[in-house]
Design a protein around this motif. Structure first.
Motif, mmCIF file in Angstrom:
data_model
loop_
_atom_site.group_PDB
_atom_site.id
_atom_site.type_symbol
_atom_site.label_atom_id
_atom_site.label_comp_id
_atom_site.label_asym_id
_atom_site.label_seq_id
_atom_site.Cartn_x
_atom_site.Cartn_y
_atom_site.Cartn_z
ATOM 1 N N GLN A 1 61.152 45.932 18.393
ATOM 2 C CA GLN A 1 61.715 44.803 19.146
ATOM 3 C C GLN A 1 60.835 43.572 19.023
ATOM 4 N N ARG A 2 59.530 43.759 19.088
ATOM 5 C CA ARG A 2 58.626 42.613 18.923
ATOM 6 C C ARG A 2 58.724 42.014 17.519
ATOM 7 N N ALA A 3 59.096 42.848 16.561
ATOM 8 C CA ALA A 3 59.246 42.368 15.185
ATOM 9 C C ALA A 3 60.595 41.693 14.950
ATOM 10 N N GLY A 4 61.450 41.642 15.981
ATOM 11 C CA GLY A 4 62.720 40.931 15.871
ATOM 12 C C GLY A 4 63.928 41.812 15.633
ATOM 13 N N LEU A 5 63.773 43.137 15.697
ATOM 14 C CA LEU A 5 64.899 44.031 15.484
ATOM 15 C C LEU A 5 65.650 44.260 16.797
ATOM 16 N N ILE A 6 66.956 44.421 16.704
ATOM 17 C CA ILE A 6 67.770 44.838 17.836
ATOM 18 C C ILE A 6 67.842 46.366 17.801
ATOM 19 N N VAL A 7 67.489 47.000 18.898
ATOM 20 C CA VAL A 7 67.503 48.457 18.974
ATOM 21 C C VAL A 7 68.821 48.894 19.597
ATOM 22 N N VAL A 8 69.626 49.584 18.806
ATOM 23 C CA VAL A 8 70.969 50.016 19.212
ATOM 24 C C VAL A 8 70.974 51.532 19.340
ATOM 25 N N GLY A 9 71.325 52.037 20.513
ATOM 26 C CA GLY A 9 71.399 53.467 20.736
ATOM 27 C C GLY A 9 72.836 53.952 20.729
ATOM 28 N N LEU A 10 73.082 55.074 20.044
ATOM 29 C CA LEU A 10 74.415 55.669 20.046
ATOM 30 C C LEU A 10 74.527 56.597 21.252
ATOM 31 N N ALA A 11 75.542 56.355 22.079
ATOM 32 C CA ALA A 11 75.725 57.151 23.295
ATOM 33 C C ALA A 11 77.210 57.260 23.601
ATOM 34 N N ALA A 12 77.616 58.416 24.108
ATOM 35 C CA ALA A 12 79.035 58.634 24.415
ATOM 36 C C ALA A 12 79.519 57.684 25.502
ATOM 37 N N ASP A 13 78.621 57.253 26.391
ATOM 38 C CA ASP A 13 78.995 56.349 27.479
ATOM 39 C C ASP A 13 78.527 54.924 27.205
ATOM 40 N N GLY A 14 78.449 54.549 25.939
ATOM 41 C CA GLY A 14 77.985 53.211 25.593
ATOM 42 C C GLY A 14 78.887 52.112 26.115
ATOM 43 N N GLU A 15 78.309 50.919 26.294
ATOM 44 C CA GLU A 15 79.049 49.797 26.877
ATOM 45 C C GLU A 15 80.051 49.186 25.897
ATOM 46 N N ALA A 16 79.822 49.327 24.595
ATOM 47 C CA ALA A 16 80.698 48.710 23.596
ATOM 48 C C ALA A 16 80.971 49.708 22.485
#
Length: 316
Positions: A237-252
């Motif tokens: 994240q500090r290096a500028g990456l967006i951390v995206v987690g895969l989850a069954a209850d994800g918001e999008a």
């Protein structure tokens, strides 16, 4: 009567004679023994014994960890050895039993080993193979695989920089099946990813099984090992990456995620438990994969492949 004996030099009393000098005992007694040492340093004290036990246990654990990192993996049996050699699994020795009754699998394995200059062909008696395999049914063939040389999570950022493309990294959280790890490595290579990150503990490593499942792509796609997965994600994240987690209850939904266009780290959890709490809280976004067929979940290898395909499509 005592004291009136006529015999000379006869002891007539139980009292000792006068003591001449103290031999320095009084001087040493006056000098003292210095400050009292802590309980952990006093021989025979309960705390000293407990400290000794704790030190021995810690030394034993450290030795076990060092041994685990340096240990070679053994692939045993004619079919597994032949499959590993055909898949290009890195190995440093093939042990063949002396006076072995050969078949096509043994012949092909020996031919593949001879064709590799980095692999030693060793003929050994059966008792020796029984010893090194701890009595497993080796069928006369044993392949020795050296420990995998893991990268550091920051090394994957350098790989991305050298490619001239935004970083696309897959992070596995609690995935324990090496076949899933191999499948993720293969998908990462297929869709232009820059590497895979796995935790150091309670997770699958790059074993011979993972190598075979990767279909050779593990030779060109780096796998990094993180001591602390949460800190590794925070570093991304500090290096500028967006951390995206895969989850069954994800918001999008994954297909609607614009973040896949840029530098991103996709986090995939295990099929049963999903993302761990700290890792899930560290993610910038939690997204779900739409499954209109009604399945409740996907295994880690398939889920990572779907997410990587979605990212590659948007980037194209």
């Amino acid at each position: 009567m005592p004291g009136n004996s006529p015999r000379p030099n006869r002891r007539t009393s139980n009292k000792k004679g006068p003591q001449i000098g103290s031999g320095g005992q009084r001087r040493r007694g006056l000098r003292g023994k210095g400050p009292t040492p802590p309980a952990e340093m006093r021989t025979g004290h309960a705390k000293k014994r407990a400290a000794d036990v704790k030190a021995r246990q810690q030394a034993s654990r450290q030795g076990a960890r060092r041994g685990a990192k340096a240990a070679n993996e053994l692939v045993v049996g004619r079919n597994p050895v032949l499959e590993a050699l055909r898949a290009g699994v890195p190995a440093n020795a093939l042990y063949v039993q002396q006076f072995l009754e050969s078949d096509d699998r043994v012949t092909d394995a020996v031919k593949l080993a001879v064709a590799r200059p980095d692999l030693h062909l060793v003929e050994s008696p059966k008792p020796e193979l029984d010893r090194i395999t701890s009595g497993l049914n080796h069928q006369g063939l044993v392949l020795q695989v050296p420990p995998y040389d893991y990268a550091h999570p920051d090394d994957l950022l350098e790989v991305a920089a050298e490619s001239g493309r935004d970083p696309l990294i897959v992070v596995l959280d609690g995935v324990t099946d090496p076949r899933n790890l191999g499948a993720v490595v293969r998908s990462t290579a297929a869709f232009g990813g820059h590497g895979v990150v796995v935790p150091e503990r309670r997770a699958a490593g790059m074993t011979a099984t993972a190598w075979k499942t990767s279909a050779g792509t593990a030779a060109t796609t780096p796998v990094a090992r993180a001591t602390n997965l949460t800190r590794a994600l925070q570093g991304y994240q500090r290096a500028g990456l967006i951390v995206v987690g895969l989850a069954a209850d994800g918001e999008a939904e994954l297909s609607d995620l614009d973040a896949l266009d840029g530098p991103v780290a996709i986090v995939v959890g295990s099929e049963g438990k999903g993302l761990s709490r700290l890792v899930g809280e560290t993610c910038d976004l939690r997204v779900r994969i739409p499954m209109p067929g009604g399945a409740e979940s996907l295994n880690a290898g398939v889920a990572a492949g779907v997410a990587l395909y979605a990212a590659a499509t948007r980037r194209a």
